[in-house]
Design a protein around this motif. Structure first.
Motif, mmCIF file in Angstrom:
data_model
loop_
_atom_site.group_PDB
_atom_site.id
_atom_site.type_symbol
_atom_site.label_atom_id
_atom_site.label_comp_id
_atom_site.label_asym_id
_atom_site.label_seq_id
_atom_site.Cartn_x
_atom_site.Cartn_y
_atom_site.Cartn_z
ATOM 1 N N GLU A 88 -4.519 4.031 -6.950
ATOM 2 C CA GLU A 88 -4.562 2.635 -6.497
ATOM 3 C C GLU A 88 -5.052 2.546 -5.054
ATOM 4 O O GLU A 88 -5.838 1.663 -4.713
ATOM 5 C CB GLU A 88 -3.175 1.997 -6.633
ATOM 6 N N ARG A 89 -4.598 3.488 -4.214
ATOM 7 C CA ARG A 89 -5.059 3.501 -2.822
ATOM 8 C C ARG A 89 -6.557 3.757 -2.742
ATOM 9 O O ARG A 89 -7.261 3.158 -1.925
ATOM 10 C CB ARG A 89 -4.284 4.526 -2.002
ATOM 11 N N GLU A 90 -7.069 4.652 -3.583
ATOM 12 C CA GLU A 90 -8.513 4.910 -3.599
ATOM 13 C C GLU A 90 -9.277 3.655 -3.996
ATOM 14 O O GLU A 90 -10.338 3.363 -3.439
ATOM 15 C CB GLU A 90 -8.833 6.065 -4.544
ATOM 16 N N SER A 91 -8.755 2.899 -4.937
ATOM 17 C CA SER A 91 -9.392 1.643 -5.347
ATOM 18 C C SER A 91 -9.394 0.629 -4.204
ATOM 19 O O SER A 91 -10.382 -0.086 -3.999
ATOM 20 C CB SER A 91 -8.669 1.046 -6.552
ATOM 21 N N ILE A 92 -8.304 0.570 -3.461
ATOM 22 C CA ILE A 92 -8.218 -0.339 -2.315
ATOM 23 C C ILE A 92 -9.235 0.052 -1.261
ATOM 24 O O ILE A 92 -9.954 -0.806 -0.728
ATOM 25 C CB ILE A 92 -6.784 -0.345 -1.733
ATOM 26 N N ILE A 117 0.830 -1.206 0.000
ATOM 27 C CA ILE A 117 0.000 0.000 0.000
ATOM 28 C C ILE A 117 0.866 1.258 0.000
ATOM 29 O O ILE A 117 0.546 2.237 -0.674
ATOM 30 C CB ILE A 117 -0.969 -0.012 1.197
ATOM 31 N N THR A 118 1.957 1.243 0.729
ATOM 32 C CA THR A 118 2.822 2.427 0.765
ATOM 33 C C THR A 118 3.458 2.715 -0.593
ATOM 34 O O THR A 118 3.819 3.858 -0.877
ATOM 35 C CB THR A 118 3.926 2.290 1.827
ATOM 36 N N LYS A 119 3.574 1.689 -1.435
ATOM 37 C CA LYS A 119 4.166 1.868 -2.759
ATOM 38 C C LYS A 119 3.134 2.218 -3.834
ATOM 39 O O LYS A 119 3.501 2.532 -4.959
ATOM 40 C CB LYS A 119 4.903 0.593 -3.167
ATOM 41 N N CYS A 120 1.845 2.184 -3.479
ATOM 42 C CA CYS A 120 0.775 2.433 -4.451
ATOM 43 C C CYS A 120 0.630 3.919 -4.755
ATOM 44 O O CYS A 120 0.978 4.780 -3.947
ATOM 45 C CB CYS A 120 -0.561 1.942 -3.895
#
Length: 91
Positions: free
Chosen positions: A18-22, A11-14
């Motif tokens: 991508e974080r919003e999708s997660i 997650i820290t590398k997204c």
């Protein structure tokens, strides 16, 4: 918990997208779990849950079912508003 560390590292590398999708995927999972748990309840059902306030196992009666919470009357332990995923039906 090695898998959790891997997830956090991922997650820290997204990217922000991508974080919003997660986050959206997690919110959908939470809604599905709440709907599934709520569908098993009805007003008057006896349920139990474990208090995060150090009171241990609490039993009560369902008085109202909302989208995100269930209202309980726990007699001498008061009235509680609890997420349906934390409740266990008592036979």
């Amino acid at each position: 918990m090695a898998n959790l560390n891997e997830v956090v590292s991922f997650i820290t590398k997204c990217s922000d997208e991508e974080r919003e999708s997660i986050v959206e995927a997690l919110n959908i999972q939470r809604r599905v779990a709440n709907n599934r748990a709520t569908s098993q309840l009805h007003i008057g059902a006896r349920v139990s849950f474990t208090s995060r306030k150090g009171r241990g196992l609490i039993e009560g009666t369902v008085t109202k079912i909302n989208k995100k919470t269930v209202k309980l009357d726990c007699e001498d332990q008061g009235r509680w508003s609890v997420s349906p995923t934390f409740l266990t039906l008592i036979d």
